[in-house]
Scaffold this motif. Structure first.
Motif, PDB file in Angstrom:
ATOM      1  N   VAL A  55      13.038 -31.285 -33.373  1.00  0.00           N
ATOM      2  CA  VAL A  55      14.137 -32.010 -32.727  1.00  0.00           C
ATOM      3  C   VAL A  55      15.024 -30.979 -32.044  1.00  0.00           C
ATOM      4  N   LEU A  56      15.151 -31.097 -30.732  1.00  0.00           N
ATOM      5  CA  LEU A  56      15.958 -30.155 -29.964  1.00  0.00           C
ATOM      6  C   LEU A  56      17.337 -30.720 -29.708  1.00  0.00           C
ATOM      7  N   CYS A  57      18.331 -29.845 -29.738  1.00  0.00           N
ATOM      8  CA  CYS A  57      19.730 -30.219 -29.517  1.00  0.00           C
ATOM      9  C   CYS A  57      20.214 -29.634 -28.196  1.00  0.00           C
ATOM     10  N   TYR A  58      20.469 -30.507 -27.234  1.00  0.00           N
ATOM     11  CA  TYR A  58      21.069 -30.132 -25.953  1.00  0.00           C
ATOM     12  C   TYR A  58      22.501 -30.655 -25.912  1.00  0.00           C
ATOM     13  N   HIS A  59      23.256 -30.188 -24.924  1.00  0.00           N
ATOM     14  CA  HIS A  59      24.587 -30.728 -24.656  1.00  0.00           C
ATOM     15  C   HIS A  59      24.687 -31.229 -23.224  1.00  0.00           C
ATOM     16  N   GLY A  60      24.578 -30.336 -22.248  1.00  0.00           N
ATOM     17  CA  GLY A  60      24.741 -30.745 -20.865  1.00  0.00           C
ATOM     18  C   GLY A  60      23.700 -30.139 -19.953  1.00  0.00           C
ATOM     19  N   VAL A  61      23.529 -30.782 -18.780  1.00  0.00           N
ATOM     20  CA  VAL A  61      22.649 -30.285 -17.728  1.00  0.00           C
ATOM     21  C   VAL A  61      23.427 -30.354 -16.414  1.00  0.00           C
ATOM     22  N   ASN A 126      26.970 -35.759 -17.104  1.00  0.00           N
ATOM     23  CA  ASN A 126      25.793 -35.079 -16.552  1.00  0.00           C
ATOM     24  C   ASN A 126      24.513 -35.436 -17.307  1.00  0.00           C
ATOM     25  N   ASN A 127      24.634 -35.985 -18.515  1.00  0.00           N
ATOM     26  CA  ASN A 127      23.453 -36.477 -19.221  1.00  0.00           C
ATOM     27  C   ASN A 127      22.778 -37.609 -18.447  1.00  0.00           C
ATOM     28  N   LEU A 128      23.602 -38.440 -17.809  1.00  0.00           N
ATOM     29  CA  LEU A 128      23.080 -39.544 -17.001  1.00  0.00           C
ATOM     30  C   LEU A 128      22.659 -39.082 -15.617  1.00  0.00           C
ATOM     31  N   GLU A 235      31.765 -31.535 -13.410  1.00  0.00           N
ATOM     32  CA  GLU A 235      30.371 -31.784 -13.759  1.00  0.00           C
ATOM     33  C   GLU A 235      30.066 -31.307 -15.176  1.00  0.00           C
ATOM     34  N   LEU A 236      30.731 -30.263 -15.597  1.00  0.00           N
ATOM     35  CA  LEU A 236      30.520 -29.720 -16.939  1.00  0.00           C
ATOM     36  C   LEU A 236      31.220 -30.548 -18.008  1.00  0.00           C
ATOM     37  N   TYR A 237      32.445 -30.993 -17.741  1.00  0.00           N
ATOM     38  CA  TYR A 237      33.291 -31.539 -18.806  1.00  0.00           C
ATOM     39  C   TYR A 237      33.461 -33.049 -18.818  1.00  0.00           C
ATOM     40  N   ASP A 238      33.230 -33.743 -17.716  1.00  0.00           N
ATOM     41  CA  ASP A 238      33.530 -35.177 -17.677  1.00  0.00           C
ATOM     42  C   ASP A 238      32.597 -35.977 -18.580  1.00  0.00           C
ATOM     43  N   PHE A 239      33.171 -37.020 -19.188  1.00  0.00           N
ATOM     44  CA  PHE A 239      32.419 -37.886 -20.090  1.00  0.00           C
ATOM     45  C   PHE A 239      31.925 -39.142 -19.382  1.00  0.00           C
TER      46      PHE A 239
END
Length: 367
Positions: A55-61, A126-128, A235-239
């Protein structure tokens, strides 16, 4: 202990000490390359992958590489990096969904060897916009665990706020998170590399504060304006918004809970613990009309999880909960401490391969 300017100068920009002619960073680079080209990563990956899911843990792209801003983008990879990683995973692993992993760990349902599940923490837009299209292109299921209190808001997570406030602090001294000394002042270095070390140390020490102490400290920092916070990379911080969360669901992805406000759960009292776990689960189910079956612990290290937290997760109705302790997922861990391996940002491909093999966790223990 409050770091002095001298102690900051004795470290590299990423906080690692130097040893002789070779820094720890350089030594790690040598080890990552050796593990890749010697075939050691392959051997370990094949051995563990036959028995356990990964199981890999990512945060943002984000859209572009940020090698010049590795500190702020340390948990975020570029679309280019993500595509390379997805191609690697498709060659060497079998993608699985959250439901398949739950069935395997709860009921013993067999999985294909070399199974992998991708997960994303926090709930960034950015996940979406960046991650989801690439996941769909490569046919990769994924779990997006959202911090419900930040959805539809313009705030940043408190660890990111600490980073930005320290890096952009306009005064010669600033409060440091030592409540026993009344948040005593510390000198703020003018050299960028040294200030980055201070930001990293400040954020780490904030995680050791109790919840009320951390809130008080943040309020103290907020008394001073921070242009860097206002000018942050959106792009980095917005939810995400809730409509965007529903778009992820419509695309076939799973939504998990990352609590309401992202506290370290071992540091909150029982009533707050319950509200963080139950409140986020109920909100997700209300907004998506889908069951929320899993929890992802904020921070997710060994010190951030205990039996009380695991019991609370079970009582809240979660079927499973994830840590980020750096190992393949094993049934022996228990359903409420399922391990994941974190994927760092702005790192060479061989670092990703060493992480995915599980070797990195052992290297980290040595260095």
């Amino acid at each position: 202990m409050i770091p002095s300017t001298n102690s900051v100068r004795s470290n590299r920009a990423d906080g690692t000490p130097e040893f002789g002619l070779m820094s720890v960073d350089a030594l790690k680079g040598v080890l990552h390359s050796a593990a890749r080209y010697s075939g050691l990563n392959w051997v370990i990956r094949r051995t563990l992958g036959r028995r356990y899911p990964l199981v890999l843990c990512y945060h943002g792209v984000v859209g572009e590489d940020r090698p010049d801003q590795r500190f702020l983008y340390r948990n975020t990879i570029s679309c280019r990096q993500f595509q390379i990683q997805l191609e690697f995973l498709n060659r060497h692993f079998n993608p699985i969904s959250l439901g398949e992993l739950i069935d395997h760990l709860r009921r013993g349902t067999a999985l294909k060897p070399y199974s992998v599940l991708l997960s994303f923490d926090d709930g960034y837009r950015n996940n979406l916009t960046n991650a989801a299209p690439l996941l769909s292109k490569y046919g990769m299921p994924a779990l997006f665990s959202i911090t419900t209190g930040y959805i539809d808001r313009t705030d940043v997570l408190w660890p990111d706020e600490v980073n930005l406030r320290v890096l952009g602090w306009p005064l010669p001294t600033m409060p440091y998170p030592t409540p026993e000394n009344g948040f005593s002042k510390v000198q703020v270095p003018s050299i960028v590399e040294e200030r980055t070390v201070l930001a990293d140390k400040t954020r780490a020490d904030c995680k050791r504060l109790s919840e009320p102490e951390r809130f008080t400290y943040l309020e103290t920092l907020r008394e001073v304006p921070c242009p860097m916070l206002e000018q942050r990379d959106r792009e980095l911080y917005d939810f995400l918004t809730w409509d965007e969360v529903r778009s992820l669901v419509a695309a076939g992805f799973d939504i998990g809970s990352h609590t309401v406000n992202h506290p370290i759960l071992t540091q909150v009292h029982a009533k707050r613990l319950e509200s963080e776990l139950v409140g986020s689960k109920v909100r997700i189910e209300t907004e998506t009309s889908k069951p929320c079956t899993c929890l992802v612990y904020p921070n997710g290290q060994v010190a951030d999880i205990n039996q009380n937290v695991e019991n609370a997760a079970k009582s809240a109705g979660y079927m499973m909960a994830f840590s980020a302790t750096g190992f393949y997922a094993s049934p022996n861990e228990g359903l409420y401490s399922v391990s994941r391996i974190s994927v760092p940002g702005q790192a060479p491909d061989q670092v990703f391969e060493t992480r995915v093999s599980g070797l990195h966790t052992w290297v980290k223990k040595v260095l």
